[in-house]
Design an enzyme around this catalytic site. Structure first.
Site, PDB file in Angstrom:
ATOM      1  N   SER A   1       0.837  -1.211   0.000  1.00 27.41           N
ATOM      2  CA  SER A   1       0.000   0.000   0.000  1.00 27.41           C
ATOM      3  C   SER A   1       0.866   1.253   0.000  1.00 27.41           C
ATOM      4  CB  SER A   1      -0.877   0.007   1.255  1.00 27.41           C
ATOM      5  OG  SER A   1      -1.510   1.261   1.405  1.00 27.41           O
TER       6      SER A   1
ATOM      7  N   TYR B   1      -1.154  -0.857  10.222  1.00 28.27           N
ATOM      8  CA  TYR B   1      -1.293  -1.136   8.782  1.00 28.27           C
ATOM      9  C   TYR B   1      -0.019  -0.720   8.031  1.00 28.27           C
ATOM     10  CZ  TYR B   1      -3.658  -1.136   4.193  1.00 28.27           C
ATOM     11  OH  TYR B   1      -4.021  -1.368   2.889  1.00 28.27           O
TER      12      TYR B   1
HETATM   13  P1  NAP Z   1     -11.599  -5.611   1.075  1.00 26.18           P
HETATM   14  O1  NAP Z   1     -12.570  -5.134   0.081  1.00 26.18           O
HETATM   15  O2  NAP Z   1     -11.827  -5.337   2.510  1.00 26.18           O
HETATM   16  O3  NAP Z   1     -11.373  -7.192   0.867  1.00 26.18           O
HETATM   17  C1  NAP Z   1     -10.491  -7.893   1.685  1.00 26.18           C
HETATM   18  C2  NAP Z   1     -10.434  -9.342   1.265  1.00 26.18           C
HETATM   19  O4  NAP Z   1      -9.516 -10.033   2.138  1.00 26.18           O
HETATM   20  C3  NAP Z   1     -11.768 -10.050   1.401  1.00 26.18           C
HETATM   21  O5  NAP Z   1     -11.920 -10.951   0.326  1.00 26.18           O
HETATM   22  C4  NAP Z   1     -11.628 -10.829   2.698  1.00 26.18           C
HETATM   23  O6  NAP Z   1     -12.422 -12.009   2.677  1.00 26.18           O
HETATM   24  C5  NAP Z   1     -10.147 -11.193   2.662  1.00 26.18           C
HETATM   25  N1  NAP Z   1      -9.571 -11.522   3.960  1.00 26.18           N
HETATM   26  C6  NAP Z   1      -9.492 -10.749   5.066  1.00 26.18           C
HETATM   27  N2  NAP Z   1      -8.868 -11.412   6.059  1.00 26.18           N
HETATM   28  C7  NAP Z   1      -8.543 -12.638   5.561  1.00 26.18           C
HETATM   29  C8  NAP Z   1      -7.889 -13.775   6.089  1.00 26.18           C
HETATM   30  N3  NAP Z   1      -7.423 -13.800   7.365  1.00 26.18           N
HETATM   31  N4  NAP Z   1      -7.714 -14.865   5.301  1.00 26.18           N
HETATM   32  C9  NAP Z   1      -8.176 -14.868   4.029  1.00 26.18           C
HETATM   33  N5  NAP Z   1      -8.807 -13.821   3.472  1.00 26.18           N
HETATM   34  C10 NAP Z   1      -8.998 -12.711   4.231  1.00 26.18           C
HETATM   35  O7  NAP Z   1     -10.136  -5.025   0.764  1.00 26.18           O
HETATM   36  P2  NAP Z   1      -9.520  -4.377  -0.579  1.00 26.18           P
HETATM   37  O8  NAP Z   1      -9.739  -2.917  -0.499  1.00 26.18           O
HETATM   38  O9  NAP Z   1      -9.970  -5.116  -1.771  1.00 26.18           O
HETATM   39  O10 NAP Z   1      -7.973  -4.623  -0.309  1.00 26.18           O
HETATM   40  C11 NAP Z   1      -7.294  -5.739  -0.848  1.00 26.18           C
HETATM   41  C12 NAP Z   1      -5.806  -5.565  -0.568  1.00 26.18           C
HETATM   42  O11 NAP Z   1      -5.351  -4.339  -1.116  1.00 26.18           O
HETATM   43  C13 NAP Z   1      -5.480  -5.494   0.927  1.00 26.18           C
HETATM   44  O12 NAP Z   1      -4.248  -6.123   1.173  1.00 26.18           O
HETATM   45  C14 NAP Z   1      -5.360  -4.005   1.178  1.00 26.18           C
HETATM   46  O13 NAP Z   1      -4.552  -3.724   2.288  1.00 26.18           O
HETATM   47  C15 NAP Z   1      -4.725  -3.557  -0.124  1.00 26.18           C
HETATM   48  N6  NAP Z   1      -4.929  -2.150  -0.434  1.00 26.18           N
HETATM   49  C16 NAP Z   1      -6.178  -1.630  -0.562  1.00 26.18           C
HETATM   50  C17 NAP Z   1      -6.330  -0.284  -0.857  1.00 26.18           C
HETATM   51  C18 NAP Z   1      -7.673   0.360  -1.024  1.00 26.18           C
HETATM   52  O14 NAP Z   1      -7.719   1.585  -1.163  1.00 26.18           O
HETATM   53  N7  NAP Z   1      -8.764  -0.384  -1.053  1.00 26.18           N
HETATM   54  C19 NAP Z   1      -5.196   0.525  -1.002  1.00 26.18           C
HETATM   55  C20 NAP Z   1      -3.932  -0.032  -0.858  1.00 26.18           C
HETATM   56  C21 NAP Z   1      -3.808  -1.377  -0.576  1.00 26.18           C
HETATM   57  P3  NAP Z   1     -13.418 -12.413   3.893  1.00 26.18           P
HETATM   58  O15 NAP Z   1     -14.483 -11.356   3.951  1.00 26.18           O
HETATM   59  O16 NAP Z   1     -13.904 -13.744   3.531  1.00 26.18           O
HETATM   60  O17 NAP Z   1     -12.555 -12.383   5.131  1.00 26.18           O
END
Ligand code: NAP
Length: 255
Positions: free
Chosen positions: A152, A165
């Protein structure tokens, strides 16, 4: 959010098996759909959202691809071991690992509980360690593989209220470089992608007015844009000489 990937004639990943952690929604879902559209067999990992994960796999299968959901908790060693063994049993190998699963438990440092620190570090950093260690056993034997870790912007520049984080995501960057060096002689490429603010459930409660001022391009990114960068790193000949890098995709926030 678009999730605009359609089955194309260009099945460049045909015969490849891809594991996407946290693929039930958001960025992971987009990555899973796009890898499926390129012909990979996609394992849709999740920890709780069973119905959403099922829908992602179904959507890939319906469009002529191949996919199944697989529940395991990336932060738990036994759960990861069982999950990866199941994939090897079902699919025979893993060619592509996308370490995407991640969570936030925000709070200013003075008020941050140990449990908030542990949960985030265990999922975001230990999870990447456990999945990579386990999957790399098979990649090392087959002398090929692509690993992409989703870090990130926050791991690069910090963010008030996200010490846990930021530490987890900065850790992923150091981990990525080390794995890239350890695995390079076996033909395995390891890179990280550092998204800025992307429209997903994770960011839906952020005050976008304040946020937009911080983004030179003036808007949030989309999950499909992250998936396109993943596609480049896993399927383009032009990316074959790239390893150990952290590639920002953030509307210009990190420059
Ligand atoms: P999100 O919409 O909250 O989705 C998170 C995903 O991770 C869900 O599928 C969730 O599934 C899964 N998950 C959480 N804990 C888990 C575990 N212990 N084991 C297996 N699966 C797990 O998040 P997102 O925004 O798509 O983010 C995805 C990645 O991108 C993350 O690493 C986040 O830090 C990174 N990121 C996001 C952003 C942003 O702006 N959105 C920016 C920079 C980086 P369940 O519901 O089944 O747990």
């Amino acid at each position: 959010m678009g999730n605009t990937f359609k089955m194309t004639q260009n099945k460049i990943l045909s015969g490849k098996v891809a594991l996407v952690t946290g693929a039930s929604r958001g960025i992971g879902k987009s990555i899973a759909l796009s890898l499926g559209a390129l012909g990979a067999e996609v394992v849709v990992n999740y920890s709780a959202s069973d119905t959403s994960a099922e829908e992602v796999a179904k959507s890939i299968n319906k469009s002529g691809g191949s996919s199944y959901k697989l529940k395991f908790d990336v932060s738990d060693e036994e759960s990861v071991n069982n999950g990866i063994n199941q994939i090897i049993k079902n699919s025979g190998k893993i060619d592509i690992l996308i370490n995407n699963a991640g969570i936030t438990r925000d709070g200013l440092l003075m008020r941050m509980k140990e449990s908030q620190w542990d949960e985030v570090l265990n999922t975001n950093l230990k999870g990447v360690f456990l999945c990579t260690k386990n999957v790399s056993r098979f990649m090392l034997k087959q002398r090929s593989g692509k690993i992409i870790n989703i870090t990130s912007i926050v791991g690069l520049i910090g963010n008030p209220g996200q010490a846990n984080y930021a530490a987890s995501k900065a850790g992923v960057i150091g981990f990525t470089k080390t794995c890239a060096k350890e695995f390079a002689s076996r033909g395995i490429k390891v890179n990280a992608i550092a998204p800025g603010f992307i429209e997903t459930e994770m960011t839906e409660n952020l005050k976008t007015d304040d946020l937009l001022k911080m983004i030179p391009l003036g808007k949030l990114g989309s999950a499909d844009q992250i998936a396109s960068l993943v596609n480049f790193l896993v399927s383009s000949d032009a990316s074959e000489y790239i390893t150990g890098q952290t590639i920002s995709i953030d509307g210009g926030m990190n420059m």
